[in-house]
Write an enzyme that holds these catalytic residues in place. Structure first.
Site, PDB file in Angstrom:
ATOM      1  CB  VAL A   1      -0.918  -0.040   1.196  1.00 44.92           C
ATOM      2  CG1 VAL A   1      -0.107   0.255   2.575  1.00 44.92           C
ATOM      3  CG2 VAL A   1      -2.282   0.846   0.909  1.00 44.92           C
ATOM      4  CE1 TYR A   2       3.502   1.440   4.473  1.00 46.50           C
ATOM      5  CE2 TYR A   2       5.668   0.706   4.072  1.00 46.50           C
ATOM      6  CZ  TYR A   2       4.467   0.866   4.914  1.00 46.50           C
ATOM      7  OH  TYR A   2       4.744   0.601   6.230  1.00 46.50           O
ATOM      8  CB  SER A   3       3.830   5.639  -2.841  1.00 45.17           C
ATOM      9  OG  SER A   3       4.365   6.603  -1.773  1.00 45.17           O
TER      10      SER A   3
END
Length: 328
Positions: A60-62
């Site tokens: 989900v990071y960036s």
């Protein structure tokens, strides 16, 4: 660099883990403060030079671009089999009803998507980013077991949740012969010590390695209390604003103790806060973010800072119980 086994596994990891949440495209996902690939690569290269072999990211990071940046850096600067790569699953990756969570469908789809973005055949540690109350934990555990048996992950880990939930997951894995969680990535630092109530003792008892996130409390432990952060992250980190600023007088007293000890030792505040955490029983490797050159250098230097029992007591004395934070 110093290394230790992750929990009771044979996997050896550096005592500092580089967290990669700050590396990604700012126009993708919710993290508007991230730095792009060109800016990120020197930190990833320098971490490997310093002997850091443990890197943590998440799907989900960036919107997956953190995984892409990390994967390319590993190919350019390191040797894959010499590094320990961790990623996570749970957060929303697409808009449909099955686009998030820990269902079998989500896990089996997301591990393949993460591996594609990373450009790898496997990850060393595949972690559930949070507890999914909408999915039976048995379904999640069996799917994770299948991921490991398929060779797509070497180990599995968990992140912030209640101790009873983690205990239940460990018990069910043992009962069914499924792969067991070997690590707990929890919210733990001098300003937030609620994990000491149950989770830390549970992890020690069960041989689970602890890899705390936000070890510097979003930078609050690394600067004087009166000094406001004027960074993009401080201004736009919605999640971070839910973690602190609710017991300001108590937290200020802790920060002042950190500052006093830092002055006495002649080191930056970050080294004192990390040294305290590194000395706590059960803590394997704090996850440190780095967006300025001194961040990595300070983190590694903290390994050589030794605090006396009286200094530890002074750091801990002002603390009062806080509301549970970081599970959502």
């Amino acid at each position: 660099m110093k290394y230790m086994n992750l929990g009771k596994t044979g996997l050896k990891v550096s005592r500092i883990c580089l967290g990669c949440m700050s590396y990604g495209l700012a126009d993708r996902g919710a993290h508007l403060w991230t730095i792009d690939e060109e800016q990120s690569r020197p930190f990833l290269s320098r971490a490997i030079e310093l002997g850091i072999n443990f890197f943590d990211t998440a799907n989900v990071y960036s919107d997956g671009t953190s995984e892409e940046i990390l994967g390319r850096a590993v190919r350019d600067f390191g040797r894959r089999d010499e590094l320990v790569i961790a990623t996570k699953v749970h957060g929303r990756m697409h808009a449909d009803v099955n686009g998030a969570g820990l269902s079998r469908k989500a896990i089996l789809s997301e591990i393949d998507a993460s591996l594609k973005r990373l450009g790898m055949d496997y990850v060393d540690l595949y972690q559930i980013h949070r507890w999914d109350s909408a999915t039976p934990i048995e379904e999640t555990l069996e799917a994770l077991h299948d991921v490991v048996k398929a060779g797509k992950a070497r180990y599995i880990g968990a992140s912030s949740m209640y101790a009873w939930q983690f205990c239940k997951a460990l018990m069910l894995a043992d009962r069914h012969g499924w792969t067991r969680f070997v690590s707990m990535q929890n919210h733990y630092n001098l300003l937030y010590r609620e994990e000491e109530r149950e989770m830390m003792s549970l992890c020690q008892s069960e041989g689970v390695g602890v890899i705390p996130w936000s070890p510097l409390a979003r930078g609050r432990l690394a600067r004087p209390w009166e000094t406001e952060s004027n960074t993009m992250r401080a201004e736009t980190d919605v999640f971070g604003k839910t973690l602190y600023n609710k017991m300001e007088d108590v937290d200020k007293a802790v920060v002042e103790q950190v500052g006093g000890l830092a002055q006495a030792h002649g080191v930056p505040r970050a080294q004192i806060a990390l040294a305290w955490l590194l000395a706590k029983p059960g803590v394997t490797s704090p996850i440190v973010g780095a967006t300025k050159p001194h961040h990595l250098e300070d983190a590694v230097a903290a390994l050589d800072v030794e605090l006396s029992p009286s200094e530890v007591a002074a750091l801990e004395a002002p603390y009062l119980p806080h509301h549970v934070a970081g599970f959502s």
